[in-house]
Design an enzyme around this catalytic site. Structure first.
Site, PDB file in Angstrom:
ATOM      1  N   HIS A 103      56.965  44.307  48.137  1.00  0.00           N
ATOM      2  CA  HIS A 103      58.109  43.393  48.260  1.00  0.00           C
ATOM      3  C   HIS A 103      58.239  42.463  47.034  1.00  0.00           C
ATOM      4  CE1 HIS A 103      58.393  44.379  52.579  1.00  0.00           C
ATOM      5  NE2 HIS A 103      57.110  44.135  52.698  1.00  0.00           N
TER       6      HIS A 103
HETATM    7  C1  BDR Z   1      57.164  38.939  52.321  1.00  0.00           C
HETATM    8  O1  BDR Z   1      56.271  38.357  53.282  1.00  0.00           O
HETATM    9  C2  BDR Z   1      54.945  38.439  52.819  1.00  0.00           C
HETATM   10  O2  BDR Z   1      54.143  39.138  53.723  1.00  0.00           O
HETATM   11  C3  BDR Z   1      54.965  39.141  51.493  1.00  0.00           C
HETATM   12  O3  BDR Z   1      54.087  38.508  50.572  1.00  0.00           O
HETATM   13  C4  BDR Z   1      56.392  39.063  51.021  1.00  0.00           C
HETATM   14  O4  BDR Z   1      56.628  37.947  50.219  1.00  0.00           O
HETATM   15  C5  BDR Z   1      57.680  40.262  52.886  1.00  0.00           C
HETATM   16  O5  BDR Z   1      58.381  40.051  54.059  1.00  0.00           O
END
Ligand code: BDR
Ligand code: CA
Length: 321
Positions: free
Chosen positions: A245
């Site tokens: 992500h």
């Molecule tokens: C986001 O939430 C966190 O778990 C990850 O680091 C990312 O920024 C994804 O939904």
């Protein structure tokens, strides 16, 4: 002869977090970006761990010179958010213990550090936000003149058509502090939203990292984190392909054409019992509200994976150890 453009000054606000760690590695590995500061926020794990993880990570990467300040541990309004247990493991980096850094966090607050970097920069600065938006909202409220010097905020969060990973309708970063997110989208600062529509498809598979097996200290840390992240996703989804992500948000800042965006109106649901933390994206312009966000809807997934793996492989070779 072509002359490379000057590197783009960036700030990173982050809650490392495994995918945050890979995103920071990508920023450090990329000559197109000039990392002027890192600020930490509570999210994937508590602030004490996200700050320590960021300090140790920059030390691993030979970047103890990058100013680093701690920000908010808890959301602006409601205090019942919690980490997404299991995804990022013990202390936030999948149980990987990095060597301690020779320094602690800056004595300045995260907001003060961001304000100082913005004031000192001759060029507008891009703020890449990889966690809950608590520090970013605080900056916009406390230092509007400094915030006006932002070129743009590129944030990982939310979703237009693919909505949730924390609840059926809410992505983690927005869900954690919806009041902060709502203020960021409404602030009038240019925002690029890199949400689940694209980050769910920005995946790496274990074999993508094979070239790093037997590598140096960066490779060892990275593979430890990736192995934990993979095991979590195999258990949760049955697939060993893991979404990167936060690295996609960094990639979108350094190579904007890796995602395709549309200007749309985005608001955040702060009240709904079932939908708190949902980004309400007016994809079909039903409301007639003025678009306020460049929303990433498509990506070049292969180009992203090549960029991420290639840059981190080069970084490991450069740092050795
Ligand atoms: C986001 O939430 C966190 O778990 C990850 O680091 C990312 O920024 C994804 O939904
Ligand atoms: Ca994150």
């Amino acid at each position: 002869m072509t002359v490379d453009p000057a590197p783009r000054p960036v700030l990173i606000d982050t809650d490392p977090g495994i995918d945050d760690a890979l995103a920071i590695m990508l920023a450090v590995a990329s000559p197109e970006l000039d990392l002027r500061g890192v600020t930490t926020v509570g999210g994937n794990t508590g602030l004490a761990h996200t700050t320590e993880n960021a300090l140790r990570l920059l030390h691993l990467l030979d970047r103890d010179d990058v100013p680093l300040a701690a920000g908010a541990d808890v959301p602006l309004v409601r205090r019942d958010s919690r980490p997404d247990e299991g995804v990022h493991g013990d202390e936030g980096l999948g149980g990987v213990r990095l060597d301690p850094a020779p320094r602690g966090a800056d004595t300045r607050s995260a907001v003060q550090l961001m304000t100082d970097v913005l004031a000192a920069s001759a060029e507008p600065v891009t703020l890449i936000a990889l966690g809950p938006l608590t520090n970013v909202a605080a900056l916009l409220a406390a230092a509007p003149a400094a915030a006006a010097r932002l070129e743009r905020i590129v944030l990982m969060g939310g979703g237009a058509r693919t909505l949730g990973n924390m609840t059926p309708t809410a992505e983690f970063n927005i869900w954690f502090d919806p009041e902060a997110a709502s203020r960021v989208f409404a602030a009038g600062v240019p925002v690029t939203m890199v949400g689940l529509d694209v980050t769910r498809r920005a995946v790496t598979a274990p074999q993508d990292w094979h070239g790093l097996r037997g590598g140096g200290r960066t490779a060892r840390a990275l593979l430890g984190m990736v192995d934990h992240y993979t095991a979590y996703h195999v258990g949760a989804t049955g697939s060993d392909r893991t979404p990167q992500h936060d690295a996609l948000a960094v990639a979108a800042a350094l190579r904007p054409d890796v995602v395709t965006t549309r200007r749309l109106h985005v608001d955040v649901e702060c009240a709904g019992a079932l939908t708190r933390g949902m980004t309400v994206v007016d994809v079909d312009d039903v409301s007639g509200a003025e678009p306020n966000t460049d929303v990433a809807l498509e990506l070049d997934a292969d180009a992203f994976t090549r960029l991420l793996v290639g840059r981190l492989t080069d970084l490991d070779a450069r740092l050795g150890g």
